[in-house]
Design an enzyme around this catalytic site. Structure first.
Site, short mmCIF file in Angstrom:
data_model
loop_
_atom_site.label_atom_id
_atom_site.label_comp_id
_atom_site.label_asym_id
_atom_site.label_seq_id
_atom_site.Cartn_x
_atom_site.Cartn_y
_atom_site.Cartn_z
N GLU A 116 0.80 -1.23 0.00
CA GLU A 116 0.00 0.00 0.00
C GLU A 116 0.84 1.28 0.00
OE1 GLU A 116 -4.05 -1.55 2.10
OE2 GLU A 116 -2.43 -1.06 3.47
C1 ACM Z 1 -2.08 -5.51 3.98
O1 ACM Z 1 -3.16 -5.97 4.37
N1 ACM Z 1 -2.01 -4.27 3.56
C2 ACM Z 1 -0.89 -6.33 3.95
#
Ligand code: ACM
Length: 713
Positions: free
Chosen positions: A319
């Site tokens: 992310e």
């Molecule tokens: C995640 O759930 N961003 C690894």
């Protein structure tokens, strides 16, 4: 992945030994109550009565072994607590262990064992102490009880794991979990043969490990809540004593706010930065073009490489939204000058630098699936959170990988759903060589909505189902049989130290104060047992307060992720409505009685308790909804019992009641019985059609009518 020589050799000897063992058909129920189900079980008939303590003689390659002795002492203590009878004759166990194994467990260590329960004694054999410890855990799950008391079924067990990496991620960053939380969950992990504790130590909301080279990291990034290195060493030793590896995660370059609180100069946009309190994806990201970033990481990771003995270091990598990189002209110029292409190329460049730093200390990197870009070093391991396709793609490209997708226990999904997610599903297109790159998987206990008091109940018992998926043969997939054993192993997990059962009363006290003797407490227990926290990421949308500082002491925290009472009710509804041939009227009457009792509980909570206890005010819509839904269900069941269709007006009232009961409420919970009650109402509406429908058509019609009245979220 290196060849698994000793493991393969043992499997060959298993195959030879197992002549005469019935191959287990996958859909059959397990003959024992053990979880995870062993690879091969032969119940030979007869029983060894259990009348006293365990008397164990243990030998590890002819020598005393302190780790084995300690495991035996723990096992004997748990046995005594459950089964000990003063004066009874002891159960004799002899352990024959070929080698002590490494004091610190490693990925491909042989974990196999065999267990012979004979008429006079138990023999546990294992190539390593690790296998012997797993065998002891199986032995502790073998005692069964009937009218004549406790006994061990006589049996031969040959066991070894399907996957070598069977993990549990605990996120201590978003909400802090102190050492005792970790230790008791390590004890529970050992019960179900999980062997990797993945600690998510840094994220936007907290930097949770002491650095001695850069103490400002935890000093400014943690509010004082972090593991000292001494504490971490004792966690690692406690884990190793139970055959569990500890893999640390330092989530970089994104999810990095807590790093740049003390080092704003290493972020990709000017600071200042404060510890993030909210949940979500945030912009602060380390600057991969700044050599000072690598200098700090070199110091820190060097230190961590010494602190954590495991070969693997998780560097996160998920992310990274690229917002700060895109907005920084110098960073974009760097990408152009180096021919890196784009932000993804810059991320790969960063990973390469970090990997080289860790490789110098003998480490392999693990990262979330976003790190899988061309040029990623071949020794990297992909932790797939976005889907099993990403894992398969990594395996096809020759990368080792583990599956987290499907095992996110923070989503509050039922155990059966996690249970059926498979790192290498039947029919997978991977070749055998590719499939060997799939090392296993990990349950993920993300930290937004769990604190020290509730984390156990969000991990257990559901994670035992994941442990079985990762240990037991692929064909062991009967969810009903998994549930039969899950509630038994749940008590064993509690016995080993997990607080998922014992903390239920603690959570009730948060709602009504210290006194659990108040009138109506039984109704409150019933109500709480029939609700679940909302699923997925909806809790944040429904609750006014959602950040790190809000205590988790509400209705949603008292509720369990999967209501056992509702699941059993659902099974009974299924049997009553869809048994062969006709509706089971006696069963329908029993269900109606149960609904009447729940309706009364809902009315009592709504009418008497919610007005009296401030913390229960948010329970009002849910308690009213329970009463409404159960009343509608009882009415529909009376029609089903009588075999007469519910009339149109009553049906409309029932459906309106169910719609009301299903509305989102401020306590961020949902009624777990809505599904089966909808089925009952649908069955009542279709009574006129029942006689001319086949059993299969009847089930399909009722299911479709019920689904049509369910809300879409
Ligand atoms: C995640 O759930 N961003 C690894």
């Amino acid at each position: 992945m290196p060849p698994r020589t000793s493991f393969a050799t043992f499997l060959c000897s298993l195959a030879a030994l197992s002549a005469g063992f019935a191959p287990r058909a996958g859909a059959q129920s397990q003959p024992l109550e053990v979880m995870p189900a062993p690879a091969e079980v032969r119940v030979t008939g007869g029983r060894l009565p259990v009348a006293g303590r365990l008397e164990v003689s243990a030998r590890a390659a002819g020598a005393a072994d302190a780790r084995l002795d300690a495991a035996v002492a723990r096992a004997a203590g748990r046995w005594q607590a459950r089964l000990g009878q003063p004066g009874g004759s002891p159960v004799l166990v002899s352990i024959e262990c070929n080698s002590p194994g490494a004091a610190v467990p490693s990925l491909l260590e042989d974990e196999s064992y065999s267990l012979e329960v004979g008429a006079s004694r138990v023999v546990l054999r294992a190539p390593t102490v690790l296998g012997a410890m797993h065998g002891l855990e199986t032995l502790l799950q073998l005692p069964q009880r009937d009218r004549d008391g406790w006994f061990l079924p006589l049996a031969s067990i040959r066991d070894a794991p399907r996957f070598p990496w069977r993990g549990l991620l605990i996120d201590v960053s978003r909400r802090w979990k102190p050492q005792e939380v970790i230790l008791r969950n390590l004890d529970a992990m050992a019960v179900v043969k999980l062997n990797v504790l993945h600690l998510h130590l840094t994220d936007d909301q907290g930097f949770r490990i002491e650095s001695t080279t850069h103490p400002e990291l935890q000093a400014k990034g943690s509010d004082g809540a972090f593991f000292t290195q001494a504490q971490m060493r004792s966690i690692i030793a406690y884990a190793a004593a139970r055959g569990i590896r500890v893999v640390p995660e330092f989530d970089i370059p994104g999810h990095a706010t807590s790093w740049v609180v003390s080092h704003p100069e290493l972020a990709s946009q000017p600071g200042p930065y404060g510890i993030e309190r909210q949940w979500g994806i945030f912009n602060p990201v380390l600057d991969p073009t700044n050599e000072a970033t690598y200098a700090l990481l070199g110091d820190f990771l060097g230190e961590m490489a010494t602190l954590f003995p495991d070969t693997f270091v998780h560097i996160g990598g998920d992310e990274n939204n690229g917002v700060q990189w895109s907005a920084n002209p110098a960073i974009q110029a760097f990408i152009r000058e180096r021919g890196l292409g784009d932000n993804a190329g810059l991320h790969t460049y960063f990973n390469g630098r970090v990997e080289a730093t860790l490789a110098r200390g003998g480490k392999r990197i693990v990262g979330w699936d976003e790190i899988l870009h061309p040029g990623l070093p071949a020794s990297s391991v992909i932790d797939s959170w976005r889907g099993s396709e990403a894992l398969a793609s990594a395996a096809e490209q020759g990368y080792d990988g583990i599956l987290a997708n499907g095992y996110y226990v923070d989503l509050m999904h039922p155990a059966a759903e996690h249970y059926l997610a498979d790192p290498v599903p039947a029919g997978s297109a991977l070749t055998q060589a590719q499939a060997r790159h799939v090392l296993g998987g990990e349950a993920a206990m993300w930290g937004e909505w769990v604190g020290p008091e509730t984390i156990d109940s969000r991990i257990w018992p559901r994670t035992a189902a994941i442990a079985e998926r990762l240990w037991s043969p692929q064909g062991v997939r009967d969810a009903a049989d998994m549930y039969r054993r899950l509630w038994i192993v749940s008590a064993r997990l509690d016995e080993a130290g997990a607080l998922h059962l014992r903390n239920r009363d603690l959570m009730l006290r948060h709602l009504v104060g210290e006194n659990l003797q108040i009138p109506g407490i039984g109704a409150l227990r019933t109500f709480i047992s029939l609700i679940e926290p909302v699923k997925g990421y909806r809790r944040g949308e429904l609750q006014v307060w959602q950040n790190q500082l809000v205590p988790l002491v509400g209705i949603a925290d008292a509720a369990q992720p999967e209501s056992e009472a509702a699941r059993r009710f659902s099974e009974s509804v299924d049997r009553a409505l869809f048994g062969a041939g006709a509706v089971d009227r006696a069963a329908a009457a029993a269900l109606a009685a149960r609904l009447a009792e729940w309706q009364a509980a809902g009315e009592e909570v709504a009418g008497s308790l919610c007005p009296a206890y401030p913390a229960l005010r948010e329970a009002l819509p849910g308690a009213q909804g329970l009463a409404l839904a159960c009343k509608a269900g009882s009415q529909a069941l009376r029609c089903v019992e009588a075999g007469t269709p519910i009339d149109a007006g009553a049906l409309a009232d029932c459906q309106a009641a169910l719609a009301q009961a299903a509305l989102p409420n401020g306590s961020a919970t949902e009624l777990a019985v809505m599904g089966p009650v909808r089925l009952v109402v649908a069955a009542a509406s279709l009574q006129a059609d029942r006689p001319r429908l086949s059993d299969a058509d009847w089930r399909a019609r009722v299911a479709a009518a019920a689904a049509a009245t369910a809300p879409s979220h």
